[in-house]
Design a protein around this motif. Structure first.
Motif, short mmCIF file in Angstrom:
data_model
loop_
_atom_site.label_atom_id
_atom_site.label_comp_id
_atom_site.label_asym_id
_atom_site.label_seq_id
_atom_site.Cartn_x
_atom_site.Cartn_y
_atom_site.Cartn_z
N MET A 176 41.84 -7.42 16.24
CA MET A 176 42.33 -6.76 15.29
C MET A 176 43.56 -6.12 15.81
N LEU A 177 45.18 -7.18 16.06
CA LEU A 177 46.21 -6.20 16.12
C LEU A 177 47.16 -6.77 15.60
N GLU A 178 47.01 -7.69 14.85
CA GLU A 178 48.29 -8.72 14.06
C GLU A 178 48.77 -7.91 13.95
N GLY A 179 50.27 -8.00 13.10
CA GLY A 179 50.64 -6.94 12.62
C GLY A 179 50.56 -5.68 12.56
N LEU A 180 49.72 -5.12 13.81
CA LEU A 180 50.40 -3.49 14.11
C LEU A 180 51.97 -3.31 14.69
N GLY A 181 52.81 -4.51 15.33
CA GLY A 181 54.26 -4.31 15.59
C GLY A 181 54.04 -3.26 17.13
N LEU A 182 53.12 -3.48 17.64
CA LEU A 182 52.78 -3.74 19.20
C LEU A 182 54.60 -3.56 20.48
N ASP A 183 54.97 -4.10 19.78
CA ASP A 183 55.62 -4.72 20.04
C ASP A 183 57.46 -3.44 20.44
N ALA A 184 57.13 -3.16 19.36
CA ALA A 184 58.12 -2.47 18.62
C ALA A 184 57.82 -1.06 19.75
N ALA A 185 56.59 -0.58 19.42
CA ALA A 185 55.89 0.87 20.04
C ALA A 185 55.80 0.65 21.20
N GLY A 186 56.36 -0.79 22.28
CA GLY A 186 56.29 -0.50 23.85
C GLY A 186 54.69 -0.58 24.16
N VAL A 187 54.39 -1.28 23.15
CA VAL A 187 51.85 -1.61 23.61
C VAL A 187 52.52 -2.86 24.25
N ALA A 188 51.52 -2.65 25.80
CA ALA A 188 50.94 -3.52 26.42
C ALA A 188 49.76 -4.27 25.75
N HIS A 189 49.25 -5.44 25.61
CA HIS A 189 48.58 -6.08 24.79
C HIS A 189 47.67 -7.88 25.11
N THR A 190 47.05 -8.27 25.51
CA THR A 190 46.93 -9.35 25.25
C THR A 190 45.44 -9.30 24.30
N ALA A 191 45.01 -11.22 24.10
CA ALA A 191 44.61 -11.09 23.09
C ALA A 191 43.29 -10.58 23.36
N GLN A 192 42.63 -9.64 23.87
CA GLN A 192 41.91 -9.23 24.86
C GLN A 192 40.73 -7.76 24.08
N GLY A 193 43.13 -7.07 23.28
CA GLY A 193 43.16 -5.88 22.92
C GLY A 193 44.11 -5.03 24.34
N VAL A 194 44.16 -4.00 23.54
CA VAL A 194 45.56 -2.74 24.47
C VAL A 194 45.47 -2.75 25.84
N THR A 195 46.13 -3.07 26.48
CA THR A 195 46.42 -2.63 28.41
C THR A 195 45.84 -1.33 28.11
N VAL A 196 45.24 -0.65 28.41
CA VAL A 196 44.74 0.42 29.09
C VAL A 196 43.86 0.88 30.12
N GLY A 197 44.61 2.07 30.86
CA GLY A 197 43.54 2.22 31.57
C GLY A 197 42.51 3.11 31.16
N ALA A 198 41.97 3.36 32.64
CA ALA A 198 39.86 3.92 32.79
C ALA A 198 40.13 5.10 31.52
N GLY A 199 41.16 5.84 31.46
CA GLY A 199 40.85 7.18 29.48
C GLY A 199 40.96 6.60 29.05
N LEU A 200 40.92 5.07 28.42
CA LEU A 200 42.06 4.63 27.70
C LEU A 200 43.51 4.36 26.33
N ARG A 201 44.15 5.04 27.38
CA ARG A 201 45.67 5.40 26.88
C ARG A 201 46.59 4.00 27.30
N SER A 202 47.12 3.21 27.07
CA SER A 202 47.89 2.98 26.81
C SER A 202 49.14 3.12 28.39
N THR A 203 48.84 1.40 28.56
CA THR A 203 49.48 1.74 30.60
C THR A 203 51.28 1.91 30.28
#
Length: 471
Positions: free
Chosen positions: A266-293
């Motif tokens: 559930m990522l709809e409506g979160l404004g991830l583009d405004a936050a500069g957070v890369a994401h796909t339909a599978q989820g937020v794009t994160v590294g091994a430590g779960l930090r946004s790339t």
């Protein structure tokens, strides 16, 4: 608009978000927790808790129906509404632990509203603008409806709505033969409903095929109608329910339709583009430590981070994030996570399946199999279906498949053995109470060494020599 400055802002009050918020505030951090729906998330309200409570009600009915060991079988008088009362009571008993009041008592600022990023460092929710050093997205997932012709014209239940039913479905048609579909099939069948499960691919396709067969055979024996390898190509509403047409032309009519065909973050409506957070339909794009790339202030955990969708994994993710954002320590998300399908018999997996182990280790792999049919405790209970399958490489287990009553509890030992890299010799040498189902693990470990001891010419020569030398 009220401005709030904090150390950690957690978006989502499900399992992972609550674990992180509780841990962080008790370690001295300022924490804001935002939740736009019910506290406790999907697991408490629509997932793990209600499904297992309904399965327990079904098990009680099945025990009367089955009889045996001196007890006459009888047709149970099922009160479906009372079974749902049991489900509601279990949720109500657990809810205070996840409640807004408890977390505010811990010192967390709780905002009950939908959250939306307005910048890489700020979130708006319920008239508040929250500026945080770190954000954690823990929004969970929701059901996905399959793209079937006509699905928009028929009433469709999901795990978010099926537990609200107070009257038993006359015929429940389930789309999807994964864990959710199979658990709901058995629970409703045992509570007196006619049930059909349709799976376009293979039932319990992620699991060891031999173990999955034990489960599907059990459900079929109880009267659940199973169709696999056949997709539904068309749905049509009927006055009394729904009609499904399969790829082979078979037509199935039912009173209720449940979609158990997967979930998406559930990522709809979160404004991830405004936050500069890369994401796909599978989820937020994160590294091994779960930090946004793409935004180093943002982490994601649980379903929102993609990957396996388990409550216990979300809780583990919370610990991974806490170590980094509060203590500044490196941490990585776990890769091997145990799982359980809570049918009867249960099917549990820790580490690699046989197919995965063969692909990873080839000829170095030894597969040990011990059936419950040879276990004395299982015999006393008259529940001998199932087995343990143990994958071993160089004297250490790398995977365990367990199918049978209580497999979900018993898999804890094998997860510990895998995590601690316990040698099979240690398992073979431990003393267990008799009779217990756990003995099949010791027996499997013993079988690994039996061939090396009992059919070994060198060992025989040593034994003969020792016998000649002993006084």
């Amino acid at each position: 608009m009220t401005r709030i400055s904090t150390d950690v802002c957690v978006i989502g009050a499900g399992s992972g978000g609550l674990s992180l918020a509780a841990g962080a505030v008790q370690m001295g951090a300022r924490v804001v927790l935002i939740e736009g729906a019910a506290m406790g998330g999907d697991c408490l309200n629509h997932g793990c808790v209600p499904s297992k409570a309904l399965l327990a009600a079904g098990a009680a009915a099945e025990a009367r129906r089955r009889g045996g060991m001196g007890l006459r079988p009888e047709v149970p008088a099922v009160d479906f509404a009372a079974a749902k009362d049991h489900v509601d009571a279990v949720i109500a008993a657990i809810a205070p632990h996840d409640s807004q009041e408890r977390f505010e008592g811990l010192g967390v600022t709780v905002i009950r509203a939908m959250a939306r990023f307005t910048s890489p460092r700020e979130v708006e929710a319920g008239g508040h603008l929250i500026r945080a050093r770190r954000f954690v997205i823990a929004t969970g997932a929701r059901p996905v409806l399959p793209p079937i012709d006509g699905i928009a014209r028929v009433p469709v239940l999901t795990n978010e709505t099926i537990f609200a039913l107070r009257a038993p479905p006359e015929h429940l048609l389930i789309l999807g033969g994964g864990p959710i579909g199979m658990e709901m099939a058995q629970a409703h069948r045992r509570l007196g409903c006619k049930v059909t499960v349709i799976e376009a691919a293979q039932l319990l396709s992620r699991e060891d095929p031999e173990a999955a067969l034990v489960v599907t055979d059990a459900l079929a024996a109880e009267g659940v109608m199973l169709r696999q390898g056949q997709a539904v190509v068309r749905l049509r509403p009927l006055p009394e329910g729904v009609e499904a047409v399969l790829a082979d032309g078979e037509v199935i009519t039912a009173s209720h339709l449940l979609a158990a065909t997967g979930r998406k973050p559930m990522l709809e409506g979160l404004g991830l583009d405004a936050a500069g957070v890369a994401h796909t339909a599978q989820g937020v794009t994160v590294g091994a430590g779960l930090r946004s790339t793409t935004n180093r202030r943002v982490y994601a955990l649980g379903d929102a981070a993609g990957g396996a969708q388990f409550t216990h994994l979300a809780g583990a993710h919370a610990g991974v994030v806490i170590r980094q954002i509060l203590l500044g320590l490196p941490a990585k998300a776990p890769q091997r996570v145990p799982r359980v399908t809570y049918t009867d018999p249960e099917l549990a997996q820790a580490g690699l399946t046989e197919a995965e182990a063969r692909a990873a280790h080839g000829a170095a792999l030894t597969v040990l199999r011990q059936p419950f049919a040879g276990n004395d405790r299982a015999r006393t209970e008259g529940r001998t279906a199932g087995f343990l399958k143990l994958m071993v490489v160089k004297g250490r287990p790398v995977g365990a498949t367990l199918v049978g009553p209580g497999a979900g509890e018993a898999i804890a030992f094998w997860q510990l053995a895998l995590t601690g890299r316990v040698k099979l010799s240690t398992i073979a040498g431990m003393i267990l109470p008799y009779p217990t189902r756990a003995e099949i693990g010791k027996r499997a470990a013993g079988a690994y060494f039996s061939a090396r001891l009992f059919d070994n010419p060198a060992v025989r020569r040593v034994v003969r020599l020792v016998q000649r030398l002993l006084p």
